[in-house]
Scaffold this active site. Sequence first.
Site, mmCIF file in Angstrom:
data_model
loop_
_atom_site.group_PDB
_atom_site.id
_atom_site.type_symbol
_atom_site.label_atom_id
_atom_site.label_comp_id
_atom_site.label_asym_id
_atom_site.label_seq_id
_atom_site.Cartn_x
_atom_site.Cartn_y
_atom_site.Cartn_z
ATOM 1 N N LYS A 199 0.844 -1.195 0.000
ATOM 2 C CA LYS A 199 0.000 0.000 0.000
ATOM 3 C C LYS A 199 0.880 1.246 0.000
ATOM 4 O O LYS A 199 1.793 1.370 0.816
ATOM 5 C CB LYS A 199 -0.885 0.003 1.242
ATOM 6 C CG LYS A 199 -1.764 1.222 1.401
ATOM 7 C CD LYS A 199 -2.611 1.053 2.667
ATOM 8 C CE LYS A 199 -3.481 2.236 2.935
ATOM 9 N NZ LYS A 199 -4.242 2.066 4.180
ATOM 10 N N SER B 147 -2.769 2.455 -17.591
ATOM 11 C CA SER B 147 -1.862 2.156 -16.494
ATOM 12 C C SER B 147 -1.664 3.340 -15.571
ATOM 13 O O SER B 147 -2.239 4.411 -15.763
ATOM 14 C CB SER B 147 -0.497 1.682 -16.987
ATOM 15 O OG SER B 147 0.181 2.753 -17.600
ATOM 16 N N TYR C 118 -2.415 -1.385 -14.014
ATOM 17 C CA TYR C 118 -1.118 -2.007 -13.765
ATOM 18 C C TYR C 118 -0.056 -0.924 -13.704
ATOM 19 O O TYR C 118 -0.249 0.186 -14.193
ATOM 20 C CB TYR C 118 -0.788 -3.051 -14.838
ATOM 21 C CG TYR C 118 -0.686 -2.453 -16.223
ATOM 22 C CD1 TYR C 118 0.535 -2.031 -16.730
ATOM 23 C CD2 TYR C 118 -1.826 -2.291 -17.009
ATOM 24 C CE1 TYR C 118 0.621 -1.458 -17.994
ATOM 25 C CE2 TYR C 118 -1.740 -1.719 -18.266
ATOM 26 C CZ TYR C 118 -0.514 -1.315 -18.748
ATOM 27 O OH TYR C 118 -0.428 -0.742 -19.989
#
Length: 114
Positions: free
Chosen positions: A9, A25, A58
């Site tokens: 995180k 992305s 991603y």
Amino acid sequence: MQIEVLKSKIHRVKITEANLNYIGSITIDEDLMDAANMIENEKVSVLSIDNGSRLDTYIIKGTRGSGMICMNGPAARKISVGDTVIIVSYASMDFEAAKKHKPFIIFPKEDNTL
């Protein structure tokens, strides 16, 4: 039994750039990626503090030490420059292993550096 748990995180970083014409992305400063134990092409969820939107995409490596967090492609319409986000990734693991798992959580400075 396999379950999904929080792996990494990056807590509260600012979006510094947006590139609508990219194919998709999120670009993340490589220093932040390393500190959060994230890798290029890893699937992440991006959670906007400002508007509540959540999206999956991603990672692309950004310039090391730059503080860069860039939303690319269609995601740049949901999360804008200046927005504060949380970036998370998950891992699948055995239930018993998950009980002992400790996620990598980082809290960057206001300029997106460590």
